[in-house]
Write an enzyme that holds these catalytic residues in place. Structure first.
Site, PDB file in Angstrom:
ATOM      1  N   SER A  40       0.866  -1.182   0.000  1.00  0.00           N
ATOM      2  CA  SER A  40       0.000   0.000   0.000  1.00  0.00           C
ATOM      3  C   SER A  40       0.901   1.229   0.000  1.00  0.00           C
ATOM      4  CB  SER A  40      -0.930  -0.015   1.217  1.00  0.00           C
ATOM      5  OG  SER A  40      -0.209   0.131   2.414  1.00  0.00           O
ATOM      6  N   HIS A 153      -3.551  -5.867   2.763  1.00  0.00           N
ATOM      7  CA  HIS A 153      -2.692  -6.953   3.250  1.00  0.00           C
ATOM      8  C   HIS A 153      -3.436  -8.259   3.482  1.00  0.00           C
ATOM      9  CE1 HIS A 153       0.336  -3.755   4.903  1.00  0.00           C
ATOM     10  NE2 HIS A 153       0.322  -3.831   3.591  1.00  0.00           N
ATOM     11  N   GLN A 161      -6.459  -1.411   7.552  1.00  0.00           N
ATOM     12  CA  GLN A 161      -5.376  -2.321   7.152  1.00  0.00           C
ATOM     13  C   GLN A 161      -4.714  -3.028   8.338  1.00  0.00           C
ATOM     14  OE1 GLN A 161      -2.522  -1.091   3.894  1.00  0.00           O
ATOM     15  NE2 GLN A 161      -1.130  -0.924   5.625  1.00  0.00           N
ATOM     16  N   GLU A 162      -4.572  -2.310   9.476  1.00  0.00           N
ATOM     17  CA  GLU A 162      -3.797  -2.886  10.578  1.00  0.00           C
ATOM     18  C   GLU A 162      -4.409  -2.516  11.930  1.00  0.00           C
ATOM     19  OE1 GLU A 162       0.290  -1.602  10.036  1.00  0.00           O
ATOM     20  OE2 GLU A 162       0.087  -1.804   7.862  1.00  0.00           O
ATOM     21  N   GLU A 203       1.617  -9.401   7.177  1.00  0.00           N
ATOM     22  CA  GLU A 203       2.464  -8.965   8.286  1.00  0.00           C
ATOM     23  C   GLU A 203       2.306  -9.859   9.504  1.00  0.00           C
ATOM     24  OE1 GLU A 203       1.905  -4.717   8.770  1.00  0.00           O
ATOM     25  OE2 GLU A 203       2.909  -4.330   6.864  1.00  0.00           O
ATOM     26  N   ASP A 240      -3.694   1.311  11.782  1.00  0.00           N
ATOM     27  CA  ASP A 240      -3.251   1.943  10.536  1.00  0.00           C
ATOM     28  C   ASP A 240      -4.413   1.813   9.565  1.00  0.00           C
ATOM     29  OD1 ASP A 240      -2.212   2.922   8.238  1.00  0.00           O
ATOM     30  OD2 ASP A 240      -0.583   1.470   8.047  1.00  0.00           O
ATOM     31  N   GLU A 281      -2.853   5.733  12.392  1.00  0.00           N
ATOM     32  CA  GLU A 281      -2.000   6.061  11.240  1.00  0.00           C
ATOM     33  C   GLU A 281      -2.841   6.239   9.982  1.00  0.00           C
ATOM     34  OE1 GLU A 281       1.191   3.210  10.910  1.00  0.00           O
ATOM     35  OE2 GLU A 281       1.281   3.449   8.740  1.00  0.00           O
ATOM     36  N   ASP A 308       1.890   8.348   7.302  1.00  0.00           N
ATOM     37  CA  ASP A 308       2.734   7.381   6.584  1.00  0.00           C
ATOM     38  C   ASP A 308       2.719   7.777   5.102  1.00  0.00           C
ATOM     39  OD1 ASP A 308       3.844   5.191   5.292  1.00  0.00           O
ATOM     40  OD2 ASP A 308       2.259   3.796   5.824  1.00  0.00           O
ATOM     41  N   LYS A 333       9.999   4.902   7.131  1.00  0.00           N
ATOM     42  CA  LYS A 333      10.325   3.716   6.347  1.00  0.00           C
ATOM     43  C   LYS A 333      11.518   4.050   5.464  1.00  0.00           C
ATOM     44  CE  LYS A 333       5.578   1.948   5.872  1.00  0.00           C
ATOM     45  NZ  LYS A 333       4.334   2.114   5.066  1.00  0.00           N
ATOM     46  N   HIS A 361       8.765  -1.294   9.419  1.00  0.00           N
ATOM     47  CA  HIS A 361       9.001  -2.262   8.347  1.00  0.00           C
ATOM     48  C   HIS A 361       8.133  -1.916   7.133  1.00  0.00           C
ATOM     49  CE1 HIS A 361       5.291  -4.883   9.539  1.00  0.00           C
ATOM     50  NE2 HIS A 361       5.014  -3.619   9.510  1.00  0.00           N
ATOM     51  N   ARG A 362       8.192  -2.761   6.094  1.00  0.00           N
ATOM     52  CA  ARG A 362       7.227  -2.754   4.993  1.00  0.00           C
ATOM     53  C   ARG A 362       6.476  -4.079   5.018  1.00  0.00           C
ATOM     54  NH1 ARG A 362       7.511   1.905   1.722  1.00  0.00           N
ATOM     55  NH2 ARG A 362       5.332   1.258   1.464  1.00  0.00           N
ATOM     56  N   SER A 363       5.381  -4.148   4.269  1.00  0.00           N
ATOM     57  CA  SER A 363       4.666  -5.430   4.229  1.00  0.00           C
ATOM     58  C   SER A 363       5.488  -6.495   3.500  1.00  0.00           C
ATOM     59  CB  SER A 363       3.290  -5.246   3.603  1.00  0.00           C
ATOM     60  OG  SER A 363       3.394  -4.619   2.345  1.00  0.00           O
ATOM     61  N   LYS A 384       7.196  -0.437  14.504  1.00  0.00           N
ATOM     62  CA  LYS A 384       6.078  -1.174  13.909  1.00  0.00           C
ATOM     63  C   LYS A 384       6.694  -2.248  13.022  1.00  0.00           C
ATOM     64  CE  LYS A 384       3.187   0.072  10.277  1.00  0.00           C
ATOM     65  NZ  LYS A 384       1.978   0.575   9.607  1.00  0.00           N
TER      66      LYS A 384
HETATM   67  P1  PGA Z   1       3.100  -1.251   3.075  1.00  0.00           P
HETATM   68  O1  PGA Z   1       2.170  -1.172   4.359  1.00  0.00           O
HETATM   69  O2  PGA Z   1       4.468  -1.652   3.494  1.00  0.00           O
HETATM   70  O3  PGA Z   1       2.378  -2.255   2.241  1.00  0.00           O
HETATM   71  O4  PGA Z   1       3.084   0.134   2.457  1.00  0.00           O
HETATM   72  C1  PGA Z   1       2.600  -0.731   5.586  1.00  0.00           C
HETATM   73  C2  PGA Z   1       1.901   0.519   6.013  1.00  0.00           C
HETATM   74  O5  PGA Z   1       0.974   1.022   5.337  1.00  0.00           O
HETATM   75  O6  PGA Z   1       2.270   1.054   7.053  1.00  0.00           O
HETATM   76 ZN    ZN Z   2       0.749   2.732   6.928  1.00  0.00          ZN
END
Ligand code: PGA
Ligand code: ZN
Length: 424
Positions: A40, A153, A161-162, A203, A240, A281, A308, A333, A361-363, A384
């Site tokens: 994302s 994800h 998403q999270e 994740e 998030d 987030e 983000d 990131k 991190h990243r996904s 995270k």
């Molecule tokens: P991504 O997701 O690594 O797929 O961008 C992580 C996030 O949105 O924080």
């Molecule tokens: Zn994010």
């Protein structure tokens, strides 16, 4: 000094190609770094160079980025002192010459930047966190454990998403991690008992089909209590939302209804009033500065509001946010910006401006544990890096356990102090 730079194509945690770089120093030190990849991704991120050759890995190969390291970037940094990280990174930025690192690729540049830092640390026989952070690096971060995965994800109907467990009430990092892990296992039993799926998302969080986003928060509260902890004081919650993913033509398509940013903001105000949320987030889309201004004015003194996709670890976008009172925290990131120097600049700009920073991190991840070191090096107090499952996630937690042991009595867990706005 840097004697040679190598690179290869390896795989990330989704089975997609990514770049790994090795830096050889004159003293014989060889160190490597691997580059993560998002799903994302924000529109304003630095450019990830992929081959586009449909005959290999469906176009996702990174041979061009590997060649960029071998043919151009490596020769440009050979002879430079690896401890001159800023000079090395400035050389990389100038060599690329574009605003978004689109010529050589942020994945190629970041691999060289991080492997250089790693080599300098190894050569000095220092752990990376100490090489970068010096003697002041001693704060162990609160983990934001993403235990329910939705959005981009997972293939479920959950829009957010999270969903994080935030064990901020613990005394030490290892205790906080254990609390999170015990709650994660309890959540698994709870999902099973309700006939819900316990397969994992990208994740490491569970990805059940739920009727609403609130149902996910209710499940987390129930799991925290069942595991023997107090929601809010021991373990708080976070989100998030990754709103950019469901925003189109000025409308947030959330839970089956088209909403304005004002309607999204009242949804968040309601959540904050009813759940122990310490962090939210990307509540709004990456270009909805107006909506962010309103949300920050309404909730910014109660909850951490994290950019983000909004800030993309970019000091220029963060500065605009600071100037306009947009959000109060930045997600960091390394591959969103493409060099270590710019990453550290984003963190220090945040810290000087009353914003918190979260190393992330990243996904799509690898076994590389650099971000665990960066979280401690910057004393930022939050990391995270997913659920306590899947080795690319657990690798970062395990490295933090090692760092905590190495720091010994100097280690301080950020705990509740990481979330100065949360008062409930
Ligand atoms: P991504 O997701 O690594 O797929 O961008 C992580 C996030 O949105 O924080
Ligand atoms: Zn994010």
């Amino acid at each position: 000094a840097i004697e040679a730079v190598g690179a290869r194509e390896i795989l990330d945690s989704r089975g997609n190609p990514t770049v790994e770089v090795e830096v050889l120093l004159e003293d014989g030190t060889v160190s490597r770094a691997a580059v993560p990849s998002g799903a994302s991704t924000g529109a304003f991120e630095a450019y990830e160079l992929r081959d586009g050759d449909k005959g290999r890995y469906f176009g996702k190969g990174v041979r061009k980025a590997v060649d960029a390291v071998l043919d151009e970037i490596g020769p440009a940094v050979e002879g430079l002192d690896a401890t001159d990280q800023r000079v090395v990174d400035a050389t990389l930025i100038a060599l690329d010459g574009t605003e978004n690192k689109g010529r050589l690729g942020a994945n190629a540049l970041l691999g060289v930047s991080l492997a250089t830092a790693r080599a300098a640390a190894d050569s000095a026989d220092l752990p990376l966190f100490r090489y970068i952070g010096g003697p002041n690096a001693h704060i162990l971060p609160v983990p934001l454990l993403n235990v329910i995965n939705g959005g981009a994800h997972a293939d479920t109907g959950v829009d957010i998403q999270e969903f994080f467990l935030v064990p901020h009430g613990a005394e030490t990092f290892s205790e906080g991690l254990r609390w999170g892990v015990e709650t994660y296992h309890t959540l698994k039993s709870l999902l099973k008992s309700k006939g819900l799926a316990t397969g994992l998302g990208d994740e490491g969080g569970f990805a059940p089909e739920l009727a609403s986003n609130r149902e996910a928060l209710d499940l987390l509260l129930e799991a925290i209590e069942k595991a023997g902890f107090t929601p809010g004081t021991d373990i708080a919650l976070g989100l998030d939302v990754a709103s950019t993913e469901f925003f189109s033509d000025g409308v947030y398509n959330f839970e089956g209804v088209g909403r304005t940013s004002a309607e999204m903001n009242s949804y968040f105000a309601d959540l904050v009033a009813n759940f122990p949320l310490v962090t939210i987030e990307d509540p709004l889309a990456e270009d909805d500065w107006e909506g962010y201004a309103a949300l920050t004015a309404e909730l910014g003194d109660k909850v951490q509001i994290v950019g983000d996709d909004l800030f993309v670890t970019n000091p220029t976008r963060l500065q605009r946010g600071i100037d306009e009172d947009i959000a109060n925290s930045i997600l960091v990131k390394v591959n969103q910006i493409g060099t270590l120097t710019e990453t550290l600049d984003a963190v220090s700009l945040a810290q000087r401006s009353g914003y918190t920073a979260i190393l992330s991190h990243r996904s799509g991840e690898t076994e590389d544990v650099t971000i665990a070191h960066l979280a401690v090096a910057t004393d930022c107090g939050q990391i995270k890096t997913g659920a306590p499952a899947r080795s690319e996630r657990v690798a970062k937690y395990n490295e933090l356990l090692r760092i905590e042991e190495e720091l010994d009595t100097a280690a301080v867990y950020a705990g509740r102090s990481a979330f100065p706005r949360y008062t409930a």
